[in-house]
Design a protein around this motif. Structure first.
Motif: not given
Length: 76
Positions: A61-67
């Motif tokens: 979730l954190s990586g997807g939001f950052s992307l």
């Protein structure tokens, strides 16, 4: 293999962040955030392989939001 990818992404993020701090030029920050998102996704994959699903989902979730944010900044 995943450790090497994670290490390369981490070193690249640190170098780009250091470059931005030293020079005061912040044009590379969206790309730094893009690489950070990729690093979080790779970390999520390694956590999923180690059967730590709660941490893996949080990293995904954190990586997807950052992307998402980095693509939004780059494309706008």
């Amino acid at each position: 293999m995943m450790k090497a990818i994670k290490f390369i992404l981490a070193v690249t993020v640190v170098l780009l962040s250091g470059y931005s701090l030293i020079t005061g030029e912040y044009g590379s920050l969206p790309y730094t955030q893009l690489l950070l998102g990729l690093m979080l996704l790779v970390m999520g994959m390694t956590e999923m392989q180690e059967e730590r699903k709660a941490i893996a989902i949080l990293l995904y979730l954190s990586g997807g939001f950052s992307l998402f944010v980095s693509f939004y900044i780059i494309l706008s």
